[in-house]
Design an enzyme around this catalytic site. Sequence first.
Site, PDB file in Angstrom:
ATOM      1  N   CYS A 107       8.166 -14.170 -11.545  1.00 10.63           N
ATOM      2  CA  CYS A 107       7.531 -13.211 -12.467  1.00 10.63           C
ATOM      3  C   CYS A 107       8.547 -12.411 -13.272  1.00 10.63           C
ATOM      4  O   CYS A 107       8.240 -11.911 -14.351  1.00 10.63           O
ATOM      5  CB  CYS A 107       6.625 -12.265 -11.695  1.00 10.63           C
ATOM      6  SG  CYS A 107       5.417 -13.147 -10.713  1.00 10.63           S
TER       7      CYS A 107
ATOM      8  N   ASN B  26      -2.480 -14.188 -14.017  1.00 12.61           N
ATOM      9  CA  ASN B  26      -1.042 -13.971 -13.851  1.00 12.61           C
ATOM     10  C   ASN B  26      -0.333 -15.300 -14.152  1.00 12.61           C
ATOM     11  O   ASN B  26      -0.494 -16.270 -13.414  1.00 12.61           O
ATOM     12  CB  ASN B  26      -0.793 -13.513 -12.404  1.00 12.61           C
ATOM     13  CG  ASN B  26       0.676 -13.313 -12.082  1.00 12.61           C
ATOM     14  OD1 ASN B  26       1.552 -13.814 -12.777  1.00 12.61           O
ATOM     15  ND2 ASN B  26       0.948 -12.587 -11.004  1.00 12.61           N
TER      16      ASN B  26
ATOM     17  N   HIS C  30       4.692  -6.999 -16.572  1.00 11.89           N
ATOM     18  CA  HIS C  30       4.284  -8.325 -16.115  1.00 11.89           C
ATOM     19  C   HIS C  30       2.833  -8.209 -15.667  1.00 11.89           C
ATOM     20  O   HIS C  30       2.468  -7.267 -14.948  1.00 11.89           O
ATOM     21  CB  HIS C  30       5.188  -8.769 -14.969  1.00 11.89           C
ATOM     22  CG  HIS C  30       4.568  -9.831 -14.116  1.00 11.89           C
ATOM     23  ND1 HIS C  30       4.103 -11.015 -14.643  1.00 11.89           N
ATOM     24  CD2 HIS C  30       4.304  -9.884 -12.779  1.00 11.89           C
ATOM     25  CE1 HIS C  30       3.590 -11.732 -13.671  1.00 11.89           C
ATOM     26  NE2 HIS C  30       3.696 -11.079 -12.535  1.00 11.89           N
TER      27      HIS C  30
HETATM   28  N1  COA Z   1     -12.902 -13.605  -3.096  1.00 11.32           N
HETATM   29  C1  COA Z   1     -13.611 -12.897  -2.199  1.00 11.32           C
HETATM   30  N2  COA Z   1     -13.076 -12.346  -1.108  1.00 11.32           N
HETATM   31  C2  COA Z   1     -11.752 -12.508  -0.919  1.00 11.32           C
HETATM   32  C3  COA Z   1     -10.945 -13.235  -1.822  1.00 11.32           C
HETATM   33  C4  COA Z   1     -11.581 -13.811  -2.932  1.00 11.32           C
HETATM   34  N3  COA Z   1     -10.902 -14.513  -3.871  1.00 11.32           N
HETATM   35  N4  COA Z   1      -9.688 -13.229  -1.367  1.00 11.32           N
HETATM   36  C5  COA Z   1      -9.666 -12.516  -0.230  1.00 11.32           C
HETATM   37  N5  COA Z   1     -10.927 -12.088   0.036  1.00 11.32           N
HETATM   38  C6  COA Z   1     -11.388 -11.274   1.160  1.00 11.32           C
HETATM   39  C7  COA Z   1     -10.468 -11.313   2.358  1.00 11.32           C
HETATM   40  O1  COA Z   1     -10.707 -12.458   3.136  1.00 11.32           O
HETATM   41  C8  COA Z   1     -10.825 -10.042   3.058  1.00 11.32           C
HETATM   42  O2  COA Z   1     -12.014 -10.248   3.784  1.00 11.32           O
HETATM   43  P1  COA Z   1     -12.252  -9.541   5.210  1.00 11.32           P
HETATM   44  O3  COA Z   1     -12.214  -8.063   4.926  1.00 11.32           O
HETATM   45  O4  COA Z   1     -13.578 -10.059   5.614  1.00 11.32           O
HETATM   46  O5  COA Z   1     -11.120  -9.994   6.077  1.00 11.32           O
HETATM   47  C9  COA Z   1     -11.145  -9.079   1.919  1.00 11.32           C
HETATM   48  O6  COA Z   1     -11.404  -9.895   0.770  1.00 11.32           O
HETATM   49  C10 COA Z   1     -10.004  -8.149   1.615  1.00 11.32           C
HETATM   50  O7  COA Z   1      -8.811  -8.916   1.599  1.00 11.32           O
HETATM   51  P2  COA Z   1      -7.410  -8.291   1.285  1.00 11.32           P
HETATM   52  O8  COA Z   1      -6.390  -9.358   1.231  1.00 11.32           O
HETATM   53  O9  COA Z   1      -7.171  -7.150   2.236  1.00 11.32           O
HETATM   54  O10 COA Z   1      -7.729  -7.726  -0.153  1.00 11.32           O
HETATM   55  P3  COA Z   1      -6.882  -6.782  -1.051  1.00 11.32           P
HETATM   56  O11 COA Z   1      -7.677  -5.580  -1.349  1.00 11.32           O
HETATM   57  O12 COA Z   1      -5.495  -6.602  -0.552  1.00 11.32           O
HETATM   58  O13 COA Z   1      -6.850  -7.652  -2.387  1.00 11.32           O
HETATM   59  C11 COA Z   1      -5.290  -8.973  -3.575  1.00 11.32           C
HETATM   60  C12 COA Z   1      -6.210  -8.898  -2.383  1.00 11.32           C
HETATM   61  C13 COA Z   1      -4.537 -10.296  -3.522  1.00 11.32           C
HETATM   62  C14 COA Z   1      -6.120  -8.907  -4.850  1.00 11.32           C
HETATM   63  C15 COA Z   1      -4.306  -7.761  -3.514  1.00 11.32           C
HETATM   64  O14 COA Z   1      -3.689  -7.705  -2.268  1.00 11.32           O
HETATM   65  C16 COA Z   1      -3.277  -7.800  -4.567  1.00 11.32           C
HETATM   66  O15 COA Z   1      -3.588  -7.680  -5.742  1.00 11.32           O
HETATM   67  N6  COA Z   1      -1.986  -7.952  -4.201  1.00 11.32           N
HETATM   68  C17 COA Z   1      -0.947  -8.094  -5.154  1.00 11.32           C
HETATM   69  C18 COA Z   1      -0.941  -9.511  -5.604  1.00 11.32           C
HETATM   70  C19 COA Z   1      -0.090  -9.750  -6.804  1.00 11.32           C
HETATM   71  O16 COA Z   1      -0.037  -8.954  -7.704  1.00 11.32           O
HETATM   72  N7  COA Z   1       0.565 -10.901  -6.816  1.00 11.32           N
HETATM   73  C20 COA Z   1       1.377 -11.295  -7.867  1.00 11.32           C
HETATM   74  C21 COA Z   1       2.667 -10.620  -7.782  1.00 11.32           C
HETATM   75  S1  COA Z   1       3.686 -11.134  -9.056  1.00 11.32           S
END
Ligand code: COA
Length: 334
Positions: free
Chosen positions: A116, A291, A261
Amino acid sequence: MKRAKIGGLGYYVPSRIVTNDDLAKLMNTSDEWIQERTGIKERRYIVPGEDTGANMAAKASRIAIERAGISPDDIDFIILGTLSPDMDFPGTGVLLQRELGLHNKGIGALDIRNQCSGFVYGLSIADQFIRTGMYKNILLVGVEIHSTGLEFNDRGRHISVIFGDGAGAAVIQVSDDEDKGILSTHLHADGSQAEELCTLNPGSVNSPRLAPEMIEDGSIFPHMNGRLVFKYAVQKFPEVIGEALTATGYKPEDIDLLIPHQANLRISEFVRRSLNLPEEKMYNNIQWYGNTTAASVPIALTEAWEKGLIKDNDLVCLAAFGSGFTWASALIRW
Ligand code: COA
């Protein structure tokens, strides 16, 4: 020493639009979940047999080269950032060189692997080459194809909904005005977090590099510790932007446009608020492209420029954070 500037910008995204509802047919997810957690409404995926990393990069490059007022023949060096090269080796930089018909000139082509942060890292490299006089017109490209490397099932849903494909390009040249151009670049990394956002296989540490178990256990697909990435990102973005401002003697309110980004709208909004910037001073397009890692900053920068959001003399800040972990910023007087 003369400054370097961005003389021309271009981008290309594939024609295939994939909405959140399209993904919800393949995995247990929903438009509501994706928009609420990431801001993404849709993304582009390559059309197989039509789009390649090299030809998307070339399409973006031709636009940037024309806007820079030069011809492809004037390019004397290529820097290309990607985490998804068309083949394992050689890098996509040489394929772009060939695609642009520049292979007979023998100009150098450098591939960088900074995910990224790739475009901002590449901008810093180009800046050094231009300021020392080594090159006059450097083509800098970020290109990514994620769609062929994602897992479209429940196991991969927290990652697959985030990423998209595309390419962005810039021509880096000498600035005629010594007060304008790239004012600063700052590059950082923390390798202790490498496995928190990575694709483990096929890796050269394994023999054979690719085995059926790796497909079954999902290690050929990206792994992401989403919460940790989020935690680091909201800390490192403001830190590295602050570093750029301190180094150049500016304050957050001096920034005319911040182009982060496009990792996640929630991360970008957190960064904007922590700098106390009004909404109109940050450009977002993650809603439409997801992204696109190395391509995200140049696509957003080009779009913002095309929309007239970057004016002569504006102070533009680029910032990135991603796998590695790596993070970087650049401050540009336009
Ligand atoms: N659709 C529906 N539910 C989903 C899902 C999807 N695509 N992906 C995960 N879940 C569920 C999980 O299984 C979890 O369920 P549970 O509570 O029953 O266990 C719930 O949603 C919450 O998961 P979690 O991983 O804790 O969610 P979060 O609030 O952390 O959001 C991201 C997940 C990935 C959106 C978040 O962590 C994030 O944005 N991280 C940064 C990622 C990023 O920017 N990456 C690129 C960097 S360059």
